[in-house]
Motif scaffolding. Structure first.
Motif, PDB file in Angstrom:
ATOM      1  N   GLN A 114       0.830  -1.210   0.000  1.00  0.00           N
ATOM      2  CA  GLN A 114       0.000   0.000   0.000  1.00  0.00           C
ATOM      3  C   GLN A 114       0.864   1.259   0.000  1.00  0.00           C
ATOM      4  O   GLN A 114       0.550   2.237  -0.686  1.00  0.00           O
ATOM      5  N   LEU A 115       1.950   1.245   0.751  1.00  0.00           N
ATOM      6  CA  LEU A 115       2.857   2.400   0.762  1.00  0.00           C
ATOM      7  C   LEU A 115       3.474   2.595  -0.623  1.00  0.00           C
ATOM      8  O   LEU A 115       3.576   3.729  -1.113  1.00  0.00           O
ATOM      9  N   ALA A 116       3.845   1.502  -1.268  1.00  0.00           N
ATOM     10  CA  ALA A 116       4.390   1.587  -2.631  1.00  0.00           C
ATOM     11  C   ALA A 116       3.384   2.237  -3.571  1.00  0.00           C
ATOM     12  O   ALA A 116       3.745   3.101  -4.382  1.00  0.00           O
ATOM     13  N   ARG A 117       2.121   1.838  -3.465  1.00  0.00           N
ATOM     14  CA  ARG A 117       1.071   2.434  -4.311  1.00  0.00           C
ATOM     15  C   ARG A 117       0.983   3.938  -4.085  1.00  0.00           C
ATOM     16  O   ARG A 117       0.830   4.708  -5.031  1.00  0.00           O
ATOM     17  N   LEU A 118       1.045   4.360  -2.815  1.00  0.00           N
ATOM     18  CA  LEU A 118       0.959   5.790  -2.517  1.00  0.00           C
ATOM     19  C   LEU A 118       2.141   6.533  -3.127  1.00  0.00           C
ATOM     20  O   LEU A 118       1.970   7.608  -3.714  1.00  0.00           O
ATOM     21  N   TYR A 119       3.349   5.971  -3.013  1.00  0.00           N
ATOM     22  CA  TYR A 119       4.518   6.616  -3.628  1.00  0.00           C
ATOM     23  C   TYR A 119       4.367   6.651  -5.155  1.00  0.00           C
ATOM     24  O   TYR A 119       4.698   7.653  -5.794  1.00  0.00           O
ATOM     25  N   SER A 120       3.869   5.596  -5.743  1.00  0.00           N
ATOM     26  CA  SER A 120       3.706   5.541  -7.188  1.00  0.00           C
ATOM     27  C   SER A 120       2.728   6.600  -7.678  1.00  0.00           C
ATOM     28  O   SER A 120       2.941   7.240  -8.708  1.00  0.00           O
ATOM     29  N   GLN A 121       1.648   6.804  -6.913  1.00  0.00           N
ATOM     30  CA  GLN A 121       0.604   7.744  -7.314  1.00  0.00           C
ATOM     31  C   GLN A 121       0.802   9.149  -6.757  1.00  0.00           C
ATOM     32  O   GLN A 121       0.099  10.075  -7.164  1.00  0.00           O
ATOM     33  N   GLY A 122       1.717   9.304  -5.807  1.00  0.00           N
ATOM     34  CA  GLY A 122       1.898  10.613  -5.173  1.00  0.00           C
ATOM     35  C   GLY A 122       0.704  10.997  -4.319  1.00  0.00           C
ATOM     36  O   GLY A 122       0.307  12.156  -4.285  1.00  0.00           O
ATOM     37  N   VAL A 123       0.136  10.042  -3.605  1.00  0.00           N
ATOM     38  CA  VAL A 123      -1.027  10.285  -2.754  1.00  0.00           C
ATOM     39  C   VAL A 123      -0.577  10.230  -1.295  1.00  0.00           C
ATOM     40  O   VAL A 123      -0.123   9.187  -0.823  1.00  0.00           O
ATOM     41  N   GLY A 124      -0.669  11.354  -0.604  1.00  0.00           N
ATOM     42  CA  GLY A 124      -0.285  11.409   0.804  1.00  0.00           C
ATOM     43  C   GLY A 124       1.206  11.518   1.025  1.00  0.00           C
ATOM     44  O   GLY A 124       1.659  11.732   2.150  1.00  0.00           O
ATOM     45  N   VAL A 125       1.975  11.337  -0.032  1.00  0.00           N
ATOM     46  CA  VAL A 125       3.437  11.453  -0.010  1.00  0.00           C
ATOM     47  C   VAL A 125       3.859  12.072  -1.339  1.00  0.00           C
ATOM     48  O   VAL A 125       3.089  12.078  -2.299  1.00  0.00           O
ATOM     49  N   LYS A 126       5.095  12.553  -1.383  1.00  0.00           N
ATOM     50  CA  LYS A 126       5.625  13.068  -2.646  1.00  0.00           C
ATOM     51  C   LYS A 126       5.821  11.886  -3.602  1.00  0.00           C
ATOM     52  O   LYS A 126       6.345  10.851  -3.214  1.00  0.00           O
ATOM     53  N   GLN A 127       5.356  12.037  -4.833  1.00  0.00           N
ATOM     54  CA  GLN A 127       5.493  10.954  -5.806  1.00  0.00           C
ATOM     55  C   GLN A 127       6.962  10.606  -5.994  1.00  0.00           C
ATOM     56  O   GLN A 127       7.808  11.484  -6.176  1.00  0.00           O
ATOM     57  N   ASP A 128       7.260   9.315  -5.922  1.00  0.00           N
ATOM     58  CA  ASP A 128       8.640   8.842  -6.026  1.00  0.00           C
ATOM     59  C   ASP A 128       8.597   7.403  -6.549  1.00  0.00           C
ATOM     60  O   ASP A 128       8.375   6.464  -5.787  1.00  0.00           O
ATOM     61  N   GLN A 129       8.800   7.247  -7.853  1.00  0.00           N
ATOM     62  CA  GLN A 129       8.700   5.921  -8.467  1.00  0.00           C
ATOM     63  C   GLN A 129       9.781   4.970  -7.958  1.00  0.00           C
ATOM     64  O   GLN A 129       9.523   3.772  -7.788  1.00  0.00           O
ATOM     65  N   ALA A 130      10.983   5.480  -7.699  1.00  0.00           N
ATOM     66  CA  ALA A 130      12.055   4.614  -7.196  1.00  0.00           C
ATOM     67  C   ALA A 130      11.697   4.083  -5.806  1.00  0.00           C
ATOM     68  O   ALA A 130      11.910   2.899  -5.511  1.00  0.00           O
ATOM     69  N   ALA A 131      11.138   4.939  -4.951  1.00  0.00           N
ATOM     70  CA  ALA A 131      10.712   4.486  -3.621  1.00  0.00           C
ATOM     71  C   ALA A 131       9.581   3.475  -3.753  1.00  0.00           C
ATOM     72  O   ALA A 131       9.544   2.475  -3.023  1.00  0.00           O
ATOM     73  N   ALA A 132       8.681   3.701  -4.692  1.00  0.00           N
ATOM     74  CA  ALA A 132       7.583   2.750  -4.915  1.00  0.00           C
ATOM     75  C   ALA A 132       8.146   1.372  -5.246  1.00  0.00           C
ATOM     76  O   ALA A 132       7.717   0.365  -4.663  1.00  0.00           O
ATOM     77  N   VAL A 133       9.118   1.318  -6.136  1.00  0.00           N
ATOM     78  CA  VAL A 133       9.702   0.028  -6.537  1.00  0.00           C
ATOM     79  C   VAL A 133      10.383  -0.635  -5.340  1.00  0.00           C
ATOM     80  O   VAL A 133      10.270  -1.853  -5.155  1.00  0.00           O
ATOM     81  N   GLN A 134      11.063   0.143  -4.507  1.00  0.00           N
ATOM     82  CA  GLN A 134      11.721  -0.440  -3.327  1.00  0.00           C
ATOM     83  C   GLN A 134      10.697  -1.109  -2.412  1.00  0.00           C
ATOM     84  O   GLN A 134      10.919  -2.215  -1.923  1.00  0.00           O
ATOM     85  N   TRP A 135       9.571  -0.415  -2.182  1.00  0.00           N
ATOM     86  CA  TRP A 135       8.544  -0.984  -1.312  1.00  0.00           C
ATOM     87  C   TRP A 135       7.820  -2.157  -1.987  1.00  0.00           C
ATOM     88  O   TRP A 135       7.486  -3.146  -1.332  1.00  0.00           O
TER      89      TRP A 135
END
Length: 163
Positions: free
Chosen positions: A57-78
């Motif tokens: 779920q955290l990865a999804r939020l990073y991927s979409q930039g919802v509630g956090v700054k969008q960060d595709q690399a962080a999304a992939v890590q999670w």
């Protein structure tokens, strides 16, 4: 609500499943508006303790930039952390990430390997993507992806997530 009160008490004691449930509650649904920053905060606390669904779920939020700054690399890590614990949706999304090059360099073979893993678990969309990518990769690429898939599967550790 009464449930939220009890989840909050447990979450404040660092109980990852309760932190995850608060993330879900703060995500909102068709009947209530969410608080994305609070959802992200609770998912992160749970994810940092290794709760696979929270990692996803955290990865999804990073991927979409919802509630956090969008960060595709962080999304992939999670996604990777969750996928390595057997989280099916994260395995699928790693396939997407590698195939499209979102957050990682584009890698057809790695994407195909993750789709193979997700398809083997029964994900119909992953199976469809696997078929398409096998055609793109050819016989040699598909063999390489199968080998990579086997190596990844040997490293996946399914945690005991019973409360």
């Amino acid at each position: 609500s009464e449930a939220k009160k009890w989840f909050m008490l447990a979450a404040e004691q660092n109980y990852a499943p309760a932190q995850y449930q608060l993330g879900v509650m703060y995500s909102g649904d068709a009947n209530r508006r969410g608080v994305p920053s609070e959802a992200a905060r609770w998912f992160k606390l749970s994810a940092e303790q290794g709760w696979p669904d929270a990692e996803y779920q955290l990865a999804r939020l990073y991927s979409q930039g919802v509630g956090v700054k969008q960060d595709q690399a962080a999304a992939v890590q999670w996604y990777r952390r969750a996928a390595m614990q057997g989280q099916l949706d994260a395995q699928f999304m790693l396939g997407v990430s590698y195939y499209t090059g979102r957050g990682v360099p584009r890698d057809l073979i790695e994407g195909l390997a993750w789709f193979m893993i997700a398809a083997e678990t029964g994900d119909a969309d992953a199976a469809q993507n696997q078929t398409a990518l096998e055609a793109e990769a050819g016989a040699a690429g598909t063999r390489t992806a199968r080998d990579r898939s086997a190596a990844l599967k040997s490293q996946i550790k399914i945690p005991d997530t019973r409360p």
